[in-house]
Design a protein around this motif. Sequence first.
Motif, mmCIF file in Angstrom:
data_model
loop_
_atom_site.group_PDB
_atom_site.id
_atom_site.type_symbol
_atom_site.label_atom_id
_atom_site.label_comp_id
_atom_site.label_asym_id
_atom_site.label_seq_id
_atom_site.Cartn_x
_atom_site.Cartn_y
_atom_site.Cartn_z
ATOM 1 N N VAL A 1 0.866 -1.180 0.000
ATOM 2 C CA VAL A 1 0.000 0.000 0.000
ATOM 3 C C VAL A 1 0.900 1.227 0.000
ATOM 4 O O VAL A 1 1.705 1.412 0.910
ATOM 5 C CB VAL A 1 -0.932 0.017 1.229
ATOM 6 N N LYS A 2 0.777 2.043 -1.046
ATOM 7 C CA LYS A 2 1.578 3.255 -1.134
ATOM 8 C C LYS A 2 0.728 4.431 -0.669
ATOM 9 O O LYS A 2 -0.361 4.671 -1.185
ATOM 10 C CB LYS A 2 2.059 3.480 -2.565
ATOM 11 N N LEU A 3 1.247 5.176 0.292
ATOM 12 C CA LEU A 3 0.537 6.332 0.820
ATOM 13 C C LEU A 3 0.875 7.566 -0.013
ATOM 14 O O LEU A 3 1.821 7.573 -0.797
ATOM 15 C CB LEU A 3 0.906 6.554 2.282
ATOM 16 N N THR A 4 0.114 8.626 0.183
ATOM 17 C CA THR A 4 0.324 9.846 -0.598
ATOM 18 C C THR A 4 1.667 10.509 -0.313
ATOM 19 O O THR A 4 2.207 11.200 -1.163
ATOM 20 C CB THR A 4 -0.803 10.862 -0.321
ATOM 21 N N ASP A 5 2.230 10.260 0.880
ATOM 22 C CA ASP A 5 3.524 10.864 1.207
ATOM 23 C C ASP A 5 4.706 10.036 0.700
ATOM 24 O O ASP A 5 5.856 10.369 0.946
ATOM 25 C CB ASP A 5 3.656 11.106 2.708
ATOM 26 N N GLY A 6 4.436 8.935 -0.018
ATOM 27 C CA GLY A 6 5.485 8.134 -0.626
ATOM 28 C C GLY A 6 5.896 6.904 0.164
ATOM 29 O O GLY A 6 6.626 6.065 -0.348
ATOM 30 N N ARG A 7 5.434 6.800 1.404
ATOM 31 C CA ARG A 7 5.766 5.612 2.193
ATOM 32 C C ARG A 7 5.026 4.404 1.645
ATOM 33 O O ARG A 7 3.921 4.524 1.121
ATOM 34 C CB ARG A 7 5.400 5.812 3.658
ATOM 35 N N ILE A 8 5.653 3.246 1.771
ATOM 36 C CA ILE A 8 5.035 2.007 1.302
ATOM 37 C C ILE A 8 4.925 1.059 2.487
ATOM 38 O O ILE A 8 5.908 0.790 3.184
ATOM 39 C CB ILE A 8 5.866 1.366 0.177
ATOM 40 N N PHE A 9 3.742 0.553 2.705
ATOM 41 C CA PHE A 9 3.507 -0.433 3.743
ATOM 42 C C PHE A 9 3.428 -1.804 3.097
ATOM 43 O O PHE A 9 2.793 -1.973 2.065
ATOM 44 C CB PHE A 9 2.205 -0.136 4.502
ATOM 45 N N VAL A 10 4.073 -2.777 3.738
ATOM 46 C CA VAL A 10 4.113 -4.141 3.219
ATOM 47 C C VAL A 10 3.427 -5.045 4.227
ATOM 48 O O VAL A 10 3.691 -4.974 5.426
ATOM 49 C CB VAL A 10 5.574 -4.609 3.016
ATOM 50 N N ALA A 11 2.546 -5.930 3.727
ATOM 51 C CA ALA A 11 1.855 -6.870 4.594
ATOM 52 C C ALA A 11 1.853 -8.247 3.946
ATOM 53 O O ALA A 11 1.695 -8.376 2.735
ATOM 54 C CB ALA A 11 0.425 -6.411 4.842
ATOM 55 N N ASP A 12 2.045 -9.262 4.753
ATOM 56 C CA ASP A 12 2.018 -10.639 4.288
ATOM 57 C C ASP A 12 0.573 -11.024 3.974
ATOM 58 O O ASP A 12 -0.305 -10.889 4.820
ATOM 59 C CB ASP A 12 2.598 -11.536 5.379
ATOM 60 N N LYS A 13 0.320 -11.505 2.774
ATOM 61 C CA LYS A 13 -1.051 -11.867 2.381
ATOM 62 C C LYS A 13 -1.598 -13.041 3.194
ATOM 63 O O LYS A 13 -2.801 -13.176 3.357
ATOM 64 C CB LYS A 13 -1.092 -12.235 0.894
#
Length: 75
Positions: A52-64
């Motif tokens: 999930v990429k946020l508007t501030d450029g950070r990317i969150f990663v989650a195990d499906k």
Amino acid sequence: MQFAQLWVKLLRHWPQPARTPLIKRQAPIDPRNYGARTFTELMTATGLFDLVKLTDGRIFVADKRNKDRAAKPSA
């Protein structure tokens, strides 16, 4: 054989720095070792993670496979 003789024999067969090509060191986890330019590309290519990429450029990663996680990150 004595220790000194073994040592000399080892040094004769040991590769000299002038004879060995320069090798660029890359960490084993470097995404370029797996054909991707970035970790984001590598994780997307595996298909194992939700990114999930946020508007501030950070990317969150989650195990499906983790069903107990929230659907969206709470940033």
